[in-house]
Design a protein around this motif. Structure first.
Motif, PDB file in Angstrom:
ATOM      1  N   LEU A  74       0.910  -1.166  -0.192  1.00  0.00           N
ATOM      2  CA  LEU A  74       0.136   0.076  -0.203  1.00  0.00           C
ATOM      3  C   LEU A  74       0.770   1.329  -0.101  1.00  0.00           C
ATOM      4  O   LEU A  74       0.566   2.167  -0.772  1.00  0.00           O
ATOM      5  CB  LEU A  74      -0.824  -0.009   1.123  1.00  0.00           C
ATOM      6  N   ALA A  75       1.874   1.094   0.843  1.00  0.00           N
ATOM      7  CA  ALA A  75       2.779   2.526   1.022  1.00  0.00           C
ATOM      8  C   ALA A  75       3.596   2.600  -0.323  1.00  0.00           C
ATOM      9  O   ALA A  75       3.486   3.711  -0.976  1.00  0.00           O
ATOM     10  CB  ALA A  75       3.818   2.249   2.135  1.00  0.00           C
ATOM     11  N   ASP A  76       3.968   1.470  -0.876  1.00  0.00           N
ATOM     12  CA  ASP A  76       4.701   1.647  -2.441  1.00  0.00           C
ATOM     13  C   ASP A  76       3.459   2.076  -3.299  1.00  0.00           C
ATOM     14  O   ASP A  76       3.986   3.125  -4.138  1.00  0.00           O
ATOM     15  CB  ASP A  76       5.010   0.286  -2.958  1.00  0.00           C
ATOM     16  N   ALA A  77       2.338   1.817  -3.486  1.00  0.00           N
ATOM     17  CA  ALA A  77       1.556   1.965  -4.472  1.00  0.00           C
ATOM     18  C   ALA A  77       0.916   3.548  -4.285  1.00  0.00           C
ATOM     19  O   ALA A  77       0.644   4.057  -5.359  1.00  0.00           O
ATOM     20  CB  ALA A  77      -0.033   1.350  -4.215  1.00  0.00           C
ATOM     21  N   VAL A  78       0.955   4.291  -3.158  1.00  0.00           N
ATOM     22  CA  VAL A  78       0.806   5.564  -3.255  1.00  0.00           C
ATOM     23  C   VAL A  78       1.569   6.520  -2.833  1.00  0.00           C
ATOM     24  O   VAL A  78       1.646   7.568  -2.578  1.00  0.00           O
ATOM     25  CB  VAL A  78      -0.438   5.756  -2.063  1.00  0.00           C
ATOM     26  N   GLY A  79       3.002   5.870  -2.843  1.00  0.00           N
ATOM     27  CA  GLY A  79       4.253   6.661  -2.722  1.00  0.00           C
ATOM     28  C   GLY A  79       4.415   7.220  -1.292  1.00  0.00           C
ATOM     29  O   GLY A  79       4.941   8.458  -1.161  1.00  0.00           O
ATOM     30  N   MET A  80       4.391   6.503  -0.278  1.00  0.00           N
ATOM     31  CA  MET A  80       4.413   6.856   1.036  1.00  0.00           C
ATOM     32  C   MET A  80       5.638   6.041   1.706  1.00  0.00           C
ATOM     33  O   MET A  80       6.038   4.974   0.998  1.00  0.00           O
ATOM     34  CB  MET A  80       3.275   6.683   1.693  1.00  0.00           C
ATOM     35  N   ARG A  81       6.162   6.603   2.535  1.00  0.00           N
ATOM     36  CA  ARG A  81       7.196   6.070   3.263  1.00  0.00           C
ATOM     37  C   ARG A  81       6.694   4.972   4.349  1.00  0.00           C
ATOM     38  O   ARG A  81       5.891   5.437   4.958  1.00  0.00           O
ATOM     39  CB  ARG A  81       8.017   7.174   3.984  1.00  0.00           C
ATOM     40  N   PHE A  82       7.271   3.875   4.189  1.00  0.00           N
ATOM     41  CA  PHE A  82       6.726   2.755   5.068  1.00  0.00           C
ATOM     42  C   PHE A  82       7.855   2.619   6.466  1.00  0.00           C
ATOM     43  O   PHE A  82       9.000   2.494   6.300  1.00  0.00           O
ATOM     44  CB  PHE A  82       6.992   1.458   4.275  1.00  0.00           C
ATOM     45  N   GLU A  83       7.174   2.684   7.533  1.00  0.00           N
ATOM     46  CA  GLU A  83       7.810   2.584   8.643  1.00  0.00           C
ATOM     47  C   GLU A  83       6.892   1.596   9.475  1.00  0.00           C
ATOM     48  O   GLU A  83       5.940   2.018  10.275  1.00  0.00           O
ATOM     49  CB  GLU A  83       7.476   4.210   9.446  1.00  0.00           C
ATOM     50  N   PRO A  84       7.818   0.516   9.817  1.00  0.00           N
ATOM     51  CA  PRO A  84       7.148  -0.516  10.512  1.00  0.00           C
ATOM     52  C   PRO A  84       7.606  -0.554  12.048  1.00  0.00           C
ATOM     53  O   PRO A  84       8.864  -0.493  12.396  1.00  0.00           O
ATOM     54  CB  PRO A  84       7.595  -1.883   9.682  1.00  0.00           C
ATOM     55  N   ILE A  85       6.551  -0.928  12.901  1.00  0.00           N
ATOM     56  CA  ILE A  85       7.208  -1.122  14.216  1.00  0.00           C
ATOM     57  C   ILE A  85       6.147  -2.462  14.662  1.00  0.00           C
ATOM     58  O   ILE A  85       5.015  -2.732  14.292  1.00  0.00           O
ATOM     59  CB  ILE A  85       6.868   0.116  15.314  1.00  0.00           C
ATOM     60  N   SER A  86       6.588  -3.054  15.752  1.00  0.00           N
ATOM     61  CA  SER A  86       6.146  -4.159  16.231  1.00  0.00           C
ATOM     62  C   SER A  86       5.460  -3.700  17.740  1.00  0.00           C
ATOM     63  O   SER A  86       6.403  -3.143  18.486  1.00  0.00           O
ATOM     64  CB  SER A  86       6.639  -5.445  16.340  1.00  0.00           C
ATOM     65  N   ALA A  87       4.286  -3.826  18.172  1.00  0.00           N
ATOM     66  CA  ALA A  87       3.917  -3.766  19.660  1.00  0.00           C
ATOM     67  C   ALA A  87       4.465  -4.560  20.591  1.00  0.00           C
ATOM     68  O   ALA A  87       4.359  -4.110  21.749  1.00  0.00           O
ATOM     69  CB  ALA A  87       2.474  -3.680  19.541  1.00  0.00           C
ATOM     70  N   VAL A  88       5.118  -5.397  20.257  1.00  0.00           N
ATOM     71  CA  VAL A  88       5.509  -6.625  21.174  1.00  0.00           C
ATOM     72  C   VAL A  88       6.919  -5.889  21.604  1.00  0.00           C
ATOM     73  O   VAL A  88       7.175  -6.268  22.696  1.00  0.00           O
ATOM     74  CB  VAL A  88       5.786  -7.809  20.461  1.00  0.00           C
ATOM     75  N   PHE A  89       7.590  -5.318  20.588  1.00  0.00           N
ATOM     76  CA  PHE A  89       8.979  -4.858  21.135  1.00  0.00           C
ATOM     77  C   PHE A  89       9.305  -3.138  21.298  1.00  0.00           C
ATOM     78  O   PHE A  89      10.313  -2.867  21.441  1.00  0.00           O
ATOM     79  CB  PHE A  89      10.020  -5.353  19.709  1.00  0.00           C
ATOM     80  N   SER A  90       8.090  -2.609  20.934  1.00  0.00           N
ATOM     81  CA  SER A  90       8.212  -1.267  21.148  1.00  0.00           C
ATOM     82  C   SER A  90       7.343  -0.598  22.238  1.00  0.00           C
ATOM     83  O   SER A  90       6.615  -1.067  22.680  1.00  0.00           O
ATOM     84  CB  SER A  90       7.617  -0.531  19.929  1.00  0.00           C
ATOM     85  N   GLY A  91       7.815   0.511  22.681  1.00  0.00           N
ATOM     86  CA  GLY A  91       7.358   1.230  23.746  1.00  0.00           C
ATOM     87  C   GLY A  91       7.309   2.672  23.599  1.00  0.00           C
ATOM     88  O   GLY A  91       7.305   2.973  22.367  1.00  0.00           O
ATOM     89  N   VAL A  92       6.730   3.696  24.393  1.00  0.00           N
ATOM     90  CA  VAL A  92       6.768   4.792  24.250  1.00  0.00           C
ATOM     91  C   VAL A  92       7.924   5.478  23.619  1.00  0.00           C
ATOM     92  O   VAL A  92       7.588   6.701  22.778  1.00  0.00           O
ATOM     93  CB  VAL A  92       6.224   5.579  25.643  1.00  0.00           C
ATOM     94  N   ALA A  93       8.962   5.168  24.213  1.00  0.00           N
ATOM     95  CA  ALA A  93      10.146   5.927  23.578  1.00  0.00           C
ATOM     96  C   ALA A  93      10.369   5.862  22.081  1.00  0.00           C
ATOM     97  O   ALA A  93      10.674   6.787  21.202  1.00  0.00           O
ATOM     98  CB  ALA A  93      11.350   5.473  24.441  1.00  0.00           C
ATOM     99  N   ASP A  94      10.180   4.509  21.748  1.00  0.00           N
ATOM    100  CA  ASP A  94      10.152   4.231  20.289  1.00  0.00           C
ATOM    101  C   ASP A  94       9.274   4.680  19.408  1.00  0.00           C
ATOM    102  O   ASP A  94       9.438   5.576  18.134  1.00  0.00           O
ATOM    103  CB  ASP A  94      10.018   2.677  20.152  1.00  0.00           C
ATOM    104  N   LEU A  95       7.846   4.950  19.922  1.00  0.00           N
ATOM    105  CA  LEU A  95       6.859   5.734  19.438  1.00  0.00           C
ATOM    106  C   LEU A  95       7.044   7.138  19.160  1.00  0.00           C
ATOM    107  O   LEU A  95       7.189   7.870  17.992  1.00  0.00           O
ATOM    108  CB  LEU A  95       5.539   5.609  20.142  1.00  0.00           C
TER     109      LEU A  95
END
Length: 437
Positions: A74-95
């Protein structure tokens, strides 16, 4: 966790050392299998891509159905930057880092699609932290969850995102994956036709699991095609998805209850087996059977609850696996018993009426008179002892003076209740005759 044909790492799609699922990762949305209801021209995703504009999305579906892959494409199709994170490994600081980077890219005219895998694992406060950045356009949020969003996600977040449901991959979609794998490897799978069907069934709708199994088969020297028994000896079947405190649990117990109510013993046995083989507590299943016996069978077959309680005793005495046969017997008994919810409906109506009428005094003739004073003021006066009446039935009025007689319980004509209905009709006839006399 990455989804079907996806990778958040740096491995190129065609690298020989990459996992097979990575090498078969679709390059465009049209290559995604099994989700044409979303990715096709008339689907929600197809329309968004055609318009060149994405709204925030929550993908809800079982594992291995393409949530991560579709988000990346989807990001590729509309020319957006893709930023993936996982809620399992991420916290407020990462967000905070993600949002700061998205703002910086936004100043340069580059929009960010923030993909949050397992978004339901974020707590309520963390989910709330997305809201201002979604509202001001810093990010377009695409979340992925295997859990029912209604239960796991904030109402505020749900109101700002479109929930799109990904389907479990059917046999046709899984077959497409096998064909692509064979084309990429350049040789057919070492399976006979029956084993190929068994392999598809073993995936249980999970494309990633299927391709991992295929990769295992290709990594082993198998001189002659395997039959189903040979395949079973070599590979493990995918464990059914079943969390005892989540939606799958409630879906299966609902399916069991409704199959019993619909007098389909075969379907009831299937759903009961699904629960028990997935690790459900047998006593939980027995509690549900007891509930069913009182709610949906009732006095149409008074032995149903007896059978269920006997099954509970037998299971506690024998344990697993021997005691599970008693559960099966109770399940079959309930499914094949005559059905009536007359007692259940009577309870609901009687309880509602009791709450509405408050503290009305019963008629004086049927209240207790343990003291001389109470007898003097009329407690118990003119009580008609039914055993002394003709036919053991006095036909007296037992309702408070402020209430007219009510009908809460109306037996059906099914099973034992047909006999109860005859008795009630007979008593009503006598009551009318003696009341008129």
């Amino acid at each position: 966790m990455a989804d079907l044909f996806s990778s958040d790492d740096v491995l190129p799609a065609g690298a020989d050392h990459a996992p097979l699922a990575d090498r078969l990762r679709p390059a465009v949305l049209a290559d995604v299998v099994g989700q044409e209801h979303l990715t096709g021209p008339d689907g929600a995703i197809g329309r968004m891509v055609a318009a060149g504009r994405l709204s925030s999305i929550l993908f809800w579906g079982p594992p291995g159905t393409g949530k991560t892959t579709i988000s990346r494409l989807l990001a590729d199709a509309v020319g957006m930057r893709f930023e993936p994170i996982s809620a399992v490994f991420s916290g407020v600081a990462d967000l905070k880092k993600v949002f700061a980077a998205a703002k910086e890219h936004g100043r340069r005219g580059e929009k960010t699609l923030l993909f949050v895998d397992e978004i339901h694992r974020f707590n309520r406060a963390q989910q709330d932290s997305f809201l201002p950045f979604v509202e001001d356009g810093t990010v377009t949020l695409v979340g992925a969850t295997t859990e029912n969003p209604s239960f796991e996600l904030n109402a505020a977040l749900l109101s700002r995102a479109q929930v799109l449901i990904l389907r479990r991959l059917d046999t046709a979609a899984l077959e497409q994956l096998l064909d692509r794998a064979e084309a990429l490897i350049g040789r057919p799978l070492p399976l006979d036709a029956a084993a190929r069907e068994a392999l598809l069934a073993s995936a249980d709708g999970d494309g990633r699991f299927l391709l991992n199994q295929v990769e295992t088969l290709y990594s082993i020297d198998i001189p002659t095609p395997l039959d189903p028994a040979g395949l079973s000896a070599l590979l493990h079947r995918r464990v059914a998805v079943y969390d005892k405190d989540r939606e799958g649990h409630y879906n299966l117990i609902s399916a069991l209850h409704k199959s019993l109510r619909g007098s389909d013993p075969q379907a009831a046995l299937y759903y009961m087996a699904r629960m028990l083989t997935a690790g459900e507590e047998p006593l939980y299943v027995l509690r549900r059977l007891v509930r069913f016996a009182t709610e949906d069978i009732g006095l149409a077959d008074p032995q149903a609850v007896v059978q269920c309680l006997a099954a509970k005793d037998a299971y506690e005495f024998l344990g697993s696996p021997e005691g599970e046969l008693a559960i099966v017997q109770a399940c079959i008994y309930c499914a094949t018993a005559p059905k009536s919810n007359a007692g259940y409906m009577a309870m609901k109506t009687a309880f509602r009426t009791a709450r509405e009428t408050g503290s009305l005094m019963p008629p004086m003739n049927i209240v207790n008179a343990p003291t001389k004073l109470m007898k003097q003021v009329g407690y118990g006066k003119n009580y008609q002892y039914d055993h002394d009446a003709e036919g053991g039935f006095s036909g007296a009025n037992y309702w408070p003076e402020e209430m007219s007689p009510q009908t809460f319980y109306t037996p059906t004509e099914r099973g034992f209740e047909a006999r109860i209905a005859e008795r009630i009709a007979y008593w009503n006839k006598l009551r009318a005759e003696r009341g008129a006399a």
